[in-house]
Design a protein around this motif. Structure first.
Motif, PDB file in Angstrom:
ATOM      1  N   SER A  12       0.839  -1.191   0.000  1.00 22.64           N
ATOM      2  CA  SER A  12       0.000   0.000   0.000  1.00 22.64           C
ATOM      3  C   SER A  12       0.877   1.245   0.000  1.00 22.64           C
ATOM      4  O   SER A  12       1.853   1.336   0.749  1.00 22.64           O
ATOM      5  CB  SER A  12      -0.912   0.002   1.233  1.00 22.64           C
ATOM      6  OG  SER A  12      -1.576   1.233   1.364  1.00 22.64           O
ATOM      7  N   LEU A  13       0.521   2.214  -0.831  1.00 26.05           N
ATOM      8  CA  LEU A  13       1.275   3.458  -0.891  1.00 26.05           C
ATOM      9  C   LEU A  13       1.109   4.278   0.383  1.00 26.05           C
ATOM     10  O   LEU A  13       2.051   4.948   0.821  1.00 26.05           O
ATOM     11  CB  LEU A  13       0.822   4.278  -2.105  1.00 26.05           C
ATOM     12  CG  LEU A  13       1.190   3.724  -3.482  1.00 26.05           C
ATOM     13  CD1 LEU A  13       0.622   4.607  -4.582  1.00 26.05           C
ATOM     14  CD2 LEU A  13       2.707   3.619  -3.635  1.00 26.05           C
ATOM     15  N   GLU A  14      -0.078   4.236   0.995  1.00 28.49           N
ATOM     16  CA  GLU A  14      -0.273   4.992   2.237  1.00 28.49           C
ATOM     17  C   GLU A  14       0.620   4.469   3.352  1.00 28.49           C
ATOM     18  O   GLU A  14       1.251   5.245   4.084  1.00 28.49           O
ATOM     19  CB  GLU A  14      -1.737   4.930   2.679  1.00 28.49           C
ATOM     20  CG  GLU A  14      -2.712   5.531   1.685  1.00 28.49           C
ATOM     21  CD  GLU A  14      -3.368   4.471   0.846  1.00 28.49           C
ATOM     22  OE1 GLU A  14      -2.706   3.426   0.587  1.00 28.49           O
ATOM     23  OE2 GLU A  14      -4.524   4.677   0.431  1.00 28.49           O
ATOM     24  N   THR A  15       0.683   3.144   3.494  1.00 24.70           N
ATOM     25  CA  THR A  15       1.531   2.555   4.535  1.00 24.70           C
ATOM     26  C   THR A  15       2.995   2.880   4.290  1.00 24.70           C
ATOM     27  O   THR A  15       3.749   3.157   5.227  1.00 24.70           O
ATOM     28  CB  THR A  15       1.323   1.039   4.588  1.00 24.70           C
ATOM     29  OG1 THR A  15      -0.070   0.755   4.743  1.00 24.70           O
ATOM     30  CG2 THR A  15       2.095   0.429   5.727  1.00 24.70           C
TER      31      THR A  15
ATOM     32  N   LEU B 115       0.176  -1.346  -4.731  1.00 26.90           N
ATOM     33  CA  LEU B 115       1.301  -1.554  -5.644  1.00 26.90           C
ATOM     34  C   LEU B 115       1.031  -2.712  -6.603  1.00 26.90           C
ATOM     35  O   LEU B 115       1.447  -2.664  -7.770  1.00 26.90           O
ATOM     36  CB  LEU B 115       2.574  -1.818  -4.837  1.00 26.90           C
ATOM     37  CG  LEU B 115       3.155  -0.621  -4.073  1.00 26.90           C
ATOM     38  CD1 LEU B 115       4.324  -1.060  -3.205  1.00 26.90           C
ATOM     39  CD2 LEU B 115       3.600   0.468  -5.035  1.00 26.90           C
ATOM     40  N   ALA B 116       0.349  -3.740  -6.134  1.00 28.62           N
ATOM     41  CA  ALA B 116       0.036  -4.866  -7.009  1.00 28.62           C
ATOM     42  C   ALA B 116      -0.888  -4.437  -8.145  1.00 28.62           C
ATOM     43  O   ALA B 116      -0.683  -4.812  -9.313  1.00 28.62           O
ATOM     44  CB  ALA B 116      -0.604  -5.991  -6.194  1.00 28.62           C
TER      45      ALA B 116
ATOM     46  N   THR C 196       9.054   0.643  -5.598  1.00 27.61           N
ATOM     47  CA  THR C 196       8.318   1.548  -6.482  1.00 27.61           C
ATOM     48  C   THR C 196       8.925   1.587  -7.881  1.00 27.61           C
ATOM     49  O   THR C 196       8.364   1.028  -8.824  1.00 27.61           O
ATOM     50  CB  THR C 196       8.299   2.962  -5.873  1.00 27.61           C
ATOM     51  OG1 THR C 196       9.651   3.398  -5.618  1.00 27.61           O
ATOM     52  CG2 THR C 196       7.512   2.986  -4.581  1.00 27.61           C
ATOM     53  N   ALA C 197      10.055   2.222  -8.023  1.00 28.08           N
ATOM     54  CA  ALA C 197      10.607   2.477  -9.353  1.00 28.08           C
ATOM     55  C   ALA C 197      11.046   1.209 -10.070  1.00 28.08           C
ATOM     56  O   ALA C 197      10.929   1.121 -11.302  1.00 28.08           O
ATOM     57  CB  ALA C 197      11.793   3.450  -9.247  1.00 28.08           C
ATOM     58  N   ILE C 198      11.526   0.202  -9.340  1.00 28.69           N
ATOM     59  CA  ILE C 198      12.096  -0.973 -10.004  1.00 28.69           C
ATOM     60  C   ILE C 198      11.059  -2.067 -10.211  1.00 28.69           C
ATOM     61  O   ILE C 198      10.907  -2.585 -11.325  1.00 28.69           O
ATOM     62  CB  ILE C 198      13.301  -1.497  -9.195  1.00 28.69           C
ATOM     63  CG1 ILE C 198      14.426  -0.461  -9.197  1.00 28.69           C
ATOM     64  CG2 ILE C 198      13.806  -2.820  -9.766  1.00 28.69           C
ATOM     65  CD1 ILE C 198      15.632  -0.852  -8.382  1.00 28.69           C
ATOM     66  N   SER C 199      10.336  -2.449  -9.158  1.00 29.96           N
ATOM     67  CA  SER C 199       9.451  -3.613  -9.267  1.00 29.96           C
ATOM     68  C   SER C 199       8.009  -3.273  -9.603  1.00 29.96           C
ATOM     69  O   SER C 199       7.273  -4.148 -10.072  1.00 29.96           O
ATOM     70  CB  SER C 199       9.491  -4.408  -7.957  1.00 29.96           C
ATOM     71  OG  SER C 199       8.967  -3.644  -6.894  1.00 29.96           O
TER      72      SER C 199
END
Length: 424
Positions: free
Chosen positions: A22-25, A97-98, A178-181
């Motif tokens: 989760s982006l918030e977490t 993210l998924a 974030t940027a890689i996976s």
């Protein structure tokens, strides 16, 4: 709050960042990590008692100005991270993210070419740039390396080493998640940012080592240099697909595996150097000049051996692990990653090759500076008496960590087999 509790909070934030989808977490974990690290940086090492009141007041003013600059840098870093997270959520249409990974894969890695949406969105590019800028101070990257550098010089050895390592691990995890996976289709942007920040940090760190006389500042500048090595190692294997369904325990290490190995090797080496400097320092005399270690090898051979292992590891001298980090980085740099302009064949990326050359030049500069410390320790007569704090325990720790560095260099295949099992 006690330093042990703050360090535990930083470790917990890194674990949460690794596990969260989760982006918030992730944003909350980054905020908590920044707050804990800022509290840790308030701890300053005890300086020699100054006989001049003006010098003491000048020292206090310098510490206050450093704290203000650190606070401004932390606020700026969090603003960049929060903005990058907001842009990534907007791009993927979700805070998971998924889900973002699936949406971007459908757009930029579709099963049918007629479903390809084209070049990467400006939102994704801006998000990656903000992630790298927001993590630059924590990672110790030029030009936002001042916070880490000041911490090495002003904080106690244990606080400086723990803070630098925990910040770099947290920043590396955020970039990986974030940027890689989670952003397929934006590999070229991520690789470019790794090359730019990594090359600048390698050059800046190596130049700063030429001006370092104290072991503490020398270790801080080496940490900056190897931050660049870690990023360039990640960039060297970013566009190359790794074989996963092979019966062997490990193959030639990928870029991320080389980056993880470089991070571990530099962390052990810099930590050992800080510990050795702390054992040699006392309230009446600290190690502020290179000449302070003159003849250390004749009086305290175990401490000199520990410092020598650290310097040789960070100078990439075989068979220590720093050499293998650079060797694998150079090998990955020659792997084909981009399409040739003269045909359909794949050729090595020119930017990655150039950054690998920058790494070699930077570490040659570091090696030249390390020779001065080694020469003073082993080829000159002592000019002071060295009293080792900690007694036999410090000697045991120094020899144990030195043994780990030697073992990991001699049995690098075993270490890489362990790293190959990680979910990179």
């Amino acid at each position: 709050m006690q330093p042990a509790g703050l360090i535990l909070i930083c470790i917990t934030c890194s674990v949460i960042t690794v596990l969260t989808e989760s982006l918030e977490t992730m944003m909350l974990a980054c905020a908590a990590s920044l707050l804990a690290v800022s509290r840790l940086r308030t701890k300053t090492r005890s300086e020699e008692q100054s006989f001049d009141t003006r010098l003491k007041e000048r020292l206090i003013d310098r510490i206050c100005s450093q704290r203000q600059s650190r606070q401004v840098t932390d606020i700026f870093s969090f603003f960049c991270l929060a903005t990058g997270i907001a842009l990534l959520g907007t791009l993927g249409g979700s805070t998971s993210l998924a889900t973002i990974r699936e949406a971007l894969t459908a757009s930029y890695r579709p099963e049918r070419l007629d479903l390809l949406v084209g070049d990467g969105s400006i939102l994704g590019i801006a998000s990656i740039v903000l992630f790298f800028v927001g993590n630059a101070a924590a990672f110790g990257l030029f030009p936002l390396h001042g916070v880490v550098q000041n911490t090495f010089e002003s904080a106690p050895a244990g606080i400086a080493g723990a803070t630098a390592l925990l910040q770099r691990v947290q920043a590396a995890v955020v970039l990986w998640k974030t940027a890689i996976s989670s952003m397929p289709g934006f590999e070229s942007t991520t690789q470019l940012m790794c090359v730019v920040f990594g090359s600048c940090s390698c050059l800046a760190g190596s130049v700063l080592t030429c001006r370092s006389d104290a072991i503490r500042s020398f270790a801080g500048n080496l940490w900056i240099t190897w931050g660049g090595v870690v990023l360039i190692a990640a960039a060297s294997g970013n566009p190359v697909e790794s074989a996963r369904n092979t019966p062997t325990a490990w193959h030639f290490p990928t870029g991320l595996e080389t980056a993880a190995f470089s991070l571990l090797a530099s962390a052990f080496a810099v930590g050992l150097m800080l510990a050795a400097e702390q054992w040699l320092s006392n309230e009446s005399r600290s190690i502020n000049f290179a000449e302070d270690v003159t003849g250390l090898g004749q009086q305290r051979s175990s401490s000199a051996f520990a410092i020598a292992c650290s310097l040789l590891t960070l100078s990439a001298i075989p068979p220590l692990p720093g050499f293998w980090c650079v060797a694998f980085l150079a090998g990955n740099a020659f792997l084909p990653g981009v399409e040739s302009t003269e045909g359909a064949a794949l050729v090595p990326n020119l930017a990655v090759l150039a950054s690998a050359i920058v790494v070699l030049v930077s570490l040659l500069t570091v090696s030249a500076r390390s020779i001065r410390f080694l020469s003073l320790m082993f080829h000159h007569e002592p000019i002071r008496r060295f009293d080792i704090s900690g007694g036999k325990l410090s000697i045991f720790i120094g020899l144990s960590v030195s043994g780990i560095l030697l073992w990991s260099g001699l049995y690098v295949g075993t270490v890489l087999a362990w790293l190959h099992r990680l979910p990179f």
